[in-house]
Design a protein around this motif. Structure first.
Motif, short mmCIF file in Angstrom:
data_model
loop_
_atom_site.label_atom_id
_atom_site.label_comp_id
_atom_site.label_asym_id
_atom_site.label_seq_id
_atom_site.Cartn_x
_atom_site.Cartn_y
_atom_site.Cartn_z
N ARG A 879 0.80 -1.21 -0.11
CA ARG A 879 -0.07 -0.06 0.00
C ARG A 879 0.80 1.34 -0.03
N LEU A 880 2.07 1.24 0.98
CA LEU A 880 2.91 2.49 0.95
C LEU A 880 3.43 2.55 -0.42
N GLU A 881 4.08 1.38 -1.15
CA GLU A 881 4.72 1.59 -2.52
C GLU A 881 3.72 2.22 -3.61
N ALA A 882 2.40 1.82 -3.43
CA ALA A 882 1.41 2.46 -4.35
C ALA A 882 1.28 3.96 -4.26
N LEU A 883 1.84 4.70 -3.17
CA LEU A 883 1.80 6.30 -3.04
C LEU A 883 2.82 6.40 -4.00
N ILE A 884 3.81 5.79 -4.32
CA ILE A 884 4.92 6.46 -5.02
C ILE A 884 4.65 7.12 -6.15
N ASP A 885 3.71 6.41 -7.28
CA ASP A 885 3.15 6.84 -8.38
C ASP A 885 2.18 7.99 -8.18
#
Length: 970
Positions: A879-885
């Motif tokens: 879920r955190l990695e999805a914030l990068i984009d």
């Protein structure tokens, strides 16, 4: 005539002047050229001019506007120019020397002016506007009114649609513009209520010149170096007028409501700040909220009308949604609540209620003793989360009544049972009533004369001349509508009884309110103690600021606390911490409480062992052997000796001493940007400048820092950077060999914990450990933060690197908050220290600590917390990695399990740390019910290390709130 003027002014469309016509005008009359950018306005036309001579604002309005009014604006700008605390535009004269040009373009009579441009931006589209900004608007409004108090000009006497004195007439005229009958009726109703309230006060309201438009559109701001907003100036004096002074603040506060996220009390910081610089009279304070409501009605009606007559005006269209939001928030609470809140905000209050004449509500129980039940945050009745059970408060009252005969709750005691975990909004924990458990059939009498009413929920309401009393759990003996005299029987208790006192029948107060509304609701719903003859009011809370001052006066200042204005935390449960007002905060940074807070097993183990024995480890008892054996079972093969201490700092300090003793040398290699503790030895090998700004300049000569193997932002980046980072170790070892100095060892977190859980380059420790051992040193794995199952996939951080150290240090979660640390090593290393004398720790390895340490291991296994760290941790990281984009500010997600780091950057190429944004984000998350703090040398990484009981629900709440704050802008 007045109404006709209002209607005419309110119905004017904006002037039609093309950009090219505007450029021609500027060239001819001002000798300026450049590029234009349209600036929004409801009825005027504004352009920003970027020219070689600077930036200016070209303002064009219709010729219908009297020149005297425009001259008044110019005179006000000149007057305010003498007040250094205020920054306003200068008027730029035309080539002919005139401040104001009256022209005709395409048959339109127009007035033209040129003003300075103030650099910055308005905050209209800022999604979150916190208390500091609200206070900034209020302070600025107060300063402006103070500066204009002595300003006079004949152009101030004019008829303007925004003048609150004409709001009622304008509203009545514009109501037909609303097609929806329900909306139209609501506007008419609240406008009528506002008008009645204002008219009672009108003669007492001071009159002066005011700006009348100090809003998020017309105040210009810029961020400072810490990303805090600072006022740059005030623009748009088009509504300048002489009218009630309080109207200015009402306009400012109304503008704040579209940033309020549904909470009208967001205006209180603005009211306090205004009052501090420009004190308000009580009549003004009472008139403020009715004027805000009237302003909200005028805004929606004028906005709807403007869109209907000028459909191409995108500025008006965009503002309309804001105006409806202002109206929705302004009408979401009773007038009485906001009046009480506004008075309370400046230290004033409603008149006291005379209670001497009350008759007893329960005359048959006068003189009987009640058991007053503690239902607050610290109540001993609450344990192991039992407050989450439905109706737990009622159950506790019933149990107390069964034992003592009579029981009652306390009025105004924040209720733990109403806390709301994983919630961004305040829970309604403050009771505005008293709940009693008395025998069924107990007679209830009227405490004062009044009329009895029955509500749809079955409750009774007795309305007296000044007060109403509301009763739940009473069977009436008289019919609804009956007029009762004081002392007349009105019914009998049927089970539990709830009693609420209220000022006036028109209010419909809740049984519970939020802490932020408690002061206001208390003023309207005072304690019913006098009716009950019962001292049932809650004990006054300790003033949090006074308590903080006591801490600062006695507790050494360098021992910092989280947040500038920290909440007082006295209770915890699982992965939440609870303040004294019953608000639950999601704990996302407490890697000490691996089992969560308030675990009943910990309480039971500690209590039992304390009841038996607690002493130092030089005595002989079973727990120390049992716990040491358990720790060795977790260690790699070959580890056979345990030292028990109190903390990670002590563990690392002892590990360094062991390395010295075993190697015969003193020189240690440590990694830059690392933190290992606060003892002399542990601090010596700590190089994090976030924890110690002088870390690099104050290292002793036996510490040799090597390049931080940070694959994200280090000197060498990427997964193939291992050889480059190993070269730094080789270089330091070569220097020591050249100087014929014996290496003692190398200390390193196997996962870069202090930098946010960054994985070391592949194979890094394998190569470094081999180099260190070849030179006679020992390898210390600092697992204080990252070990003990927190990483999810691996129990020890060094497993990720495929190595086995010589010494393992640990602490933090070992005791779930009990001071407990350990060093695990091999016999030959442990016994090398014996040559220097014996070692012991007075409290390290005590019976209590050992029993708690074993209980932690048991619970971790029984509750499958390692598996939870892996399963929920994987979901968390995804879920955190999805914030990068989605957000340019999010640079990377480090770590695994429940040790994660979210790194915030300003530039994806340079990786410029977003230090100030990270601090603001953490403060905003706290407002939303989440505890989070920054880490890393640049303090730009969220150090995410929650208790290992953290649930998927909590993870999703955290990421959702993180996204919300990023959407708001930092």
């Amino acid at each position: 005539m007045l109404l006709a003027t209002l209607i005419h002014r309110a119905s004017l469309p904006g002037p039609q002047v093309t950009p090219q016509q505007a450029l021609d005008l500027l060239e001819v009359h001002y000798g300026l050229g450049g590029t234009l950018q349209s600036l929004g306005s409801q009825q005027d036309l504004n352009y920003r001019l970027d020219s070689p001579q600077g930036r200016f604002v070209l303002k064009i309005c219709r010729g219908d506007y009297a020149t005297l009014e425009l001259q008044a604006q110019h005179a006000a700008l000149k007057h305010l120019g003498t007040h250094p605390e205020l920054h306003v535009p200068r008027v730029i004269p035309a080539k002919n020397g005139a401040d104001l040009l009256s022209l005709e373009i395409d048959g339109q009579a127009l007035h033209v002016r040129l003003l300075d441009y103030i650099e910055g931006q308005p905050l209209t589209h800022l999604k979150h506007l916190g208390p500091e900004l609200a206070a900034g608007f209020g302070r600025l409004c107060g300063q402006m009114d103070l500066a204009l108090a002595d300003f006079q000009h004949p152009g101030l006497t004019r008829t303007l649609q925004w003048d609150a004195r004409h709001a009622h007439s304008l509203i009545n005229h514009l109501l037909p513009v609303i097609a929806d009958e329900q909306q139209r009726s609501l506007i008419a109703e609240v406008a009528e209520q506002a008008e009645r309230r204002v008219q009672r006060l009108a003669e007492q309201l001071p009159v002066q010149a005011i700006h009348l438009d100090i809003t998020d559109d017309n105040v210009v701001w810029q961020r400072d170096a810490q990303r805090h907003w600072q006022v740059q100036g005030v623009i748009d004096f088009g509504d300048l007028i002489r009218t009630w002074r309080i109207t200015d603040l009402s306009v400012t506060c109304a503008a704040l409501l579209h940033h309020a996220e549904g909470d009208p009390l967001c205006i209180l910081p603005a009211v306090r700040a205004y009052h501090a610089v420009n004190p308000l009279q009580q009549a003004e304070l009472l008139a403020l909220w009715p004027l805000i409501v009237a302003r909200a009605a005028v805004l929606v009606l004028s906005g709807e009308q403007q869109v209907s007559i000028d459909p191409g005006n995108q500025y008006s269209r965009d503002n309309l949604s804001h105006e409806w939001e202002i109206f929705r928030v302004a009408t979401s609470v009773p007038f009485e609540l906001m009046e009480a809140a506004i008075l309370g905000a400046v230290g004033q209050s409603l008149p006291a209620i005379a209670s001497e004449g009350f008759a007893p509500l329960l005359p048959g129980l006068v003189g009987r003793e009640f058991a007053l039940i503690d239902l607050g945050v610290l109540s001993p009745h609450f344990e192991a989360g039992n407050w989450e059970q439905p109706e737990i408060d009622t159950q506790l009252l019933q149990q107390a009544a069964a034992a003592h005969g009579l029981a009652a709750s306390r009025y105004g005691q924040y209720r733990l049972s109403r806390t709301c975990p994983d919630s961004a909004v305040e829970p309604d924990t403050f009771p505005l009533h008293v709940q009693l458990q008395v025998p069924s059939g107990t007679a209830v009498e009227a405490p004062f004369a009044g009329v009895l009413h029955r509500a749809a929920d079955g409750s009774l309401r007795l309305d007296g001349p000044q007060l109403s009393v509301r009763l739940w759990g009473v069977t009436p003996s008289v019919h609804a509508g009956a007029a009762l005299v004081k002392g007349q029987v009105l019914g009998a208790v049927d089970g539990g009884l709830k009693v609420q006192l209220c000022r006036g029948a028109q209010l419909d107060p809740p049984l519970f309110c939020t802490p932020s509304r408690a002061v206001a609701w208390q003023a309207l719903c005072p304690s019913p103690a006098a009716l009950l003859g019962l001292a049932c009011d809650a004990e006054p809370e300790l003033d949090p600021q006074a308590l903080l001052a006591r801490r600062d006066a006695s507790f050494a200042r360098m021992q910092k606390h989280y947040y500038v204005d920290p909440p007082r935390i006295e209770r915890g449960w699982r992965n939440h911490l609870i303040d004294m007002q019953g608000r639950s905060y999601l704990d996302m940074l407490n890697n000490v409480a691996v089992l969560g807070h308030g675990h009943p097993r910990m309480a039971a183990e500690a209590a039992r062992q304390w009841s038996l024995l607690n002493t130092n480890s030089r005595f002989h008892y079973a727990a120390i052997a049992e716990f040491s054996e358990r720790l060795l079972e977790l260690a790699p093969e070959g580890f056979d000796r345990v030292f028990l201490v109190n903390s990670g700092s002590e563990a690392n300090d002892l590990a360094i001493r062991l390395a010295w003793a075993y190697s015969g040398g003193r020189d240690m290699l440590s990694v830059l940007e690392a933190y290992h503790g606060w003892t002399v030895g542990a601090d010596a090998v700590s190089t994090s400048i976030a924890d110690n700004p002088q870390a690099l300049s104050s290292r002793p000569d036996w510490v040799h820092p090597v390049t931080a193997p940070n694959t994200y932002r280090g000197e060498f980046r990427g997964q193939d950077s291992t050889p480059d980072y190993v070269r730094s170790v080789e270089h330091n070892l070569a220097k020591l060999a050249e100087q014929k100095r014996q290496l003692a060892g190398f200390i390193c977190e196997p996962v870069y914990g202090n930098a946010g859980g960054i994985a070391l380059p592949p194979g890094y420790l394998q190569q470094v450990y081999a180099l260190v051992r070849a030179q006679g040193g020992v390898c210390i794995a600092d697992e204080v933060q990252v070990g003990y199952g927190r990483m999810g996939k691996f129990f020890w951080g060094f497993e990720e690197q495929g190595v086995v150290p010589d010494i393992i240090t640990m602490a933090k979660g070992m005791g779930n908050g009990q001071p407990l640390g350990a060093v695990i090593t091999r016999r030959e290393i442990a016994e090398a220290l014996e040559a220097e004398g014996y070692f012991f720790s007075s409290a390290g390895g005590s019976p209590v600590s050992c029993r708690i340490g074993m209980a932690v291991l048991d619970v971790m296994q029984e509750e499958k917390l390692w598996e939870n760290a892996q399963r929920v941790g994987d979901h968390f990281k995804q879920r955190l990695e999805a914030l990068i984009d989605r957000y340019p500010l999010v640079g990377a997600v480090h770590g695994s399990g429940f040790y994660l780091g979210l790194e915030l950057i300003r530039n994806r190429q340079t990786l410029e740390p977003a230090t100030e944004e990270t601090a603001l984000l953490c403060d905003r998350l706290r407002e939303l019910g989440i505890f989070m703090q920054p880490t890393g040398d640049y303090l730009n990484i969220l150090k995410i290390k929650p208790p290992m009981v953290t649930t998927r629900q909590s993870v999703d709440f955290f990421v959702d709130m993180l996204a919300k704050v990023l959407d708001e802008g930092l």
